[in-house]
Design a protein around this motif. Structure first.
Motif, PDB file in Angstrom:
ATOM      1  N   ILE A  21    -105.359  30.272  50.535  1.00  0.00           N
ATOM      2  CA  ILE A  21    -105.465  28.929  49.966  1.00  0.00           C
ATOM      3  C   ILE A  21    -106.817  28.317  50.332  1.00  0.00           C
ATOM      4  CG2 ILE A  21    -104.530  26.576  50.063  1.00  0.00           C
ATOM      5  CD1 ILE A  21    -101.757  27.844  50.435  1.00  0.00           C
ATOM      6  N   THR A  22    -107.232  28.531  51.579  1.00  0.00           N
ATOM      7  CA  THR A  22    -108.538  28.025  52.015  1.00  0.00           C
ATOM      8  C   THR A  22    -109.667  28.650  51.204  1.00  0.00           C
ATOM      9  OG1 THR A  22    -107.720  27.697  54.276  1.00  0.00           O
ATOM     10  CG2 THR A  22    -110.108  27.814  53.985  1.00  0.00           C
ATOM     11  N   ALA A  23    -109.562  29.947  50.950  1.00  0.00           N
ATOM     12  CA  ALA A  23    -110.582  30.628  50.154  1.00  0.00           C
ATOM     13  C   ALA A  23    -110.669  30.042  48.760  1.00  0.00           C
ATOM     14  CB  ALA A  23    -110.267  32.126  50.076  1.00  0.00           C
ATOM     15  N   LEU A  24    -109.507  29.823  48.123  1.00  0.00           N
ATOM     16  CA  LEU A  24    -109.498  29.252  46.777  1.00  0.00           C
ATOM     17  C   LEU A  24    -110.118  27.860  46.763  1.00  0.00           C
ATOM     18  CD1 LEU A  24    -108.583  29.307  43.789  1.00  0.00           C
ATOM     19  CD2 LEU A  24    -106.438  28.260  44.547  1.00  0.00           C
ATOM     20  N   PHE A  25    -109.708  27.004  47.713  1.00  0.00           N
ATOM     21  CA  PHE A  25    -110.240  25.639  47.771  1.00  0.00           C
ATOM     22  C   PHE A  25    -111.745  25.647  48.011  1.00  0.00           C
ATOM     23  CE2 PHE A  25    -106.105  23.266  49.123  1.00  0.00           C
ATOM     24  CZ  PHE A  25    -105.549  23.590  47.897  1.00  0.00           C
ATOM     25  N   ALA A  71    -114.201  34.107  52.802  1.00  0.00           N
ATOM     26  CA  ALA A  71    -112.810  33.811  53.133  1.00  0.00           C
ATOM     27  C   ALA A  71    -111.856  34.664  52.295  1.00  0.00           C
ATOM     28  CB  ALA A  71    -112.527  32.326  52.911  1.00  0.00           C
ATOM     29  N   ALA A  72    -112.207  34.875  51.023  1.00  0.00           N
ATOM     30  CA  ALA A  72    -111.374  35.713  50.160  1.00  0.00           C
ATOM     31  C   ALA A  72    -111.355  37.150  50.665  1.00  0.00           C
ATOM     32  CB  ALA A  72    -111.898  35.662  48.725  1.00  0.00           C
ATOM     33  N   ARG A  73    -112.512  37.641  51.085  1.00  0.00           N
ATOM     34  CA  ARG A  73    -112.562  38.996  51.631  1.00  0.00           C
ATOM     35  C   ARG A  73    -111.756  39.086  52.928  1.00  0.00           C
ATOM     36  NH1 ARG A  73    -116.083  42.319  54.919  1.00  0.00           N
ATOM     37  NH2 ARG A  73    -116.024  44.478  54.154  1.00  0.00           N
ATOM     38  N   ALA A  74    -111.782  38.001  53.707  1.00  0.00           N
ATOM     39  CA  ALA A  74    -111.023  37.974  54.959  1.00  0.00           C
ATOM     40  C   ALA A  74    -109.527  38.121  54.695  1.00  0.00           C
ATOM     41  CB  ALA A  74    -111.305  36.674  55.712  1.00  0.00           C
ATOM     42  N   VAL A  75    -109.054  37.580  53.573  1.00  0.00           N
ATOM     43  CA  VAL A  75    -107.633  37.699  53.225  1.00  0.00           C
ATOM     44  C   VAL A  75    -107.235  39.170  53.138  1.00  0.00           C
ATOM     45  CG1 VAL A  75    -105.901  37.277  51.444  1.00  0.00           C
ATOM     46  CG2 VAL A  75    -107.553  35.493  52.018  1.00  0.00           C
TER      47      VAL A  75
END
Length: 228
Positions: A21-25, A71-75
């Protein structure tokens, strides 16, 4: 706490979901700043005050979007329990907070308010606090993102649900982001409706794919995403 207990699996799931969610935001916040960065005088008197610092807002766009991609890669790193996944996620969150706070301070000093950047920063801070709490020794024994087992499907399930949740958020962005993106009678959260709809559909399809594809196919897809 054992890593195979339902508590451990639940906490790992929550961490991955919050990171998604943080990555998307963060990505949405970075790309959403593009309009003002490229045309600060085209969105009313309030945004026109940012014109002398247009270059800085272009920097915010680039930096925030890049951090969102991190952040998306971290997911996916967390979902795959890579050895460096937790540290990578923390670095992305800290960078997001630093850039976000600077963005807030600049916007408040220039036009007296900084929404919707605030919401992105608050979400990032919440995710960072949760992940830092996971480092408490007894909790970490159950969460430990760096030592996944081959038979543990929590990461795959968490990645799938995260894709579905973020997809739904992208599809409905004009509704939940509308209150903080409306000025002059225009809901600017719907400015990129086609793009957000395509992104939302893609994320949802990705989530469904992870849920229905055989385990071998899911592992291959996950590895391809992480490596790229």
């Amino acid at each position: 706490m054992s890593r195979n207990t339902w508590w451990g699996k639940t906490l790992r799931f929550i961490g991955i979901l919050l990171m998604g969610i943080t990555a998307l935001f963060t990505i949405a916040g970075g790309l959403g700043t593009t309009c003002v960065a490229l045309n600060p005088t085209g969105f009313g008197e309030s945004m026109a005050l940012l014109a002398p610092f247009q270059w800085l807002y272009i920097v915010f766009v680039i930096a925030t979007t890049a951090i969102g991609v991190m952040a998306a890669r971290a997911v996916f790193l967390l979902a795959k329990s890579r050895p460096n996944s937790y540290r990578y996620a923390i670095i992305a969150l800290v960078l997001g907070i630093v850039v976000g706070v600077i963005h807030i301070m600049v916007s408040r000093s220039l036009r007296g308010k900084s929404m919707p950047v605030d919401g992105v920063v608050y979400t990032t801070v919440l995710t960072l606090i949760v992940l830092l709490l996971f480092r408490i020794p007894k909790i970490w024994q159950g969460v430990d993102y760096t030592s996944g087992g081959s038979g543990d499907k929590t990461g795959k399930m968490a990645a799938a649900i995260t894709l579905l949740v973020t997809g739904i958020l992208a599809l409905t962005v004009q509704y939940w982001a509308g209150p903080t993106h409306t000025w002059g009678g225009t809901n600017w959260a719907a400015a990129f409706l086609v793009t957000s709809t395509m992104l939302g559909i893609g994320l949802c399809l990705g989530g469904v794919g992870l849920l229905v594809l055989p385990d071998k196919a899911k592992i291959t897809v996950g590895r391809h995403i992480v490596q790229n």
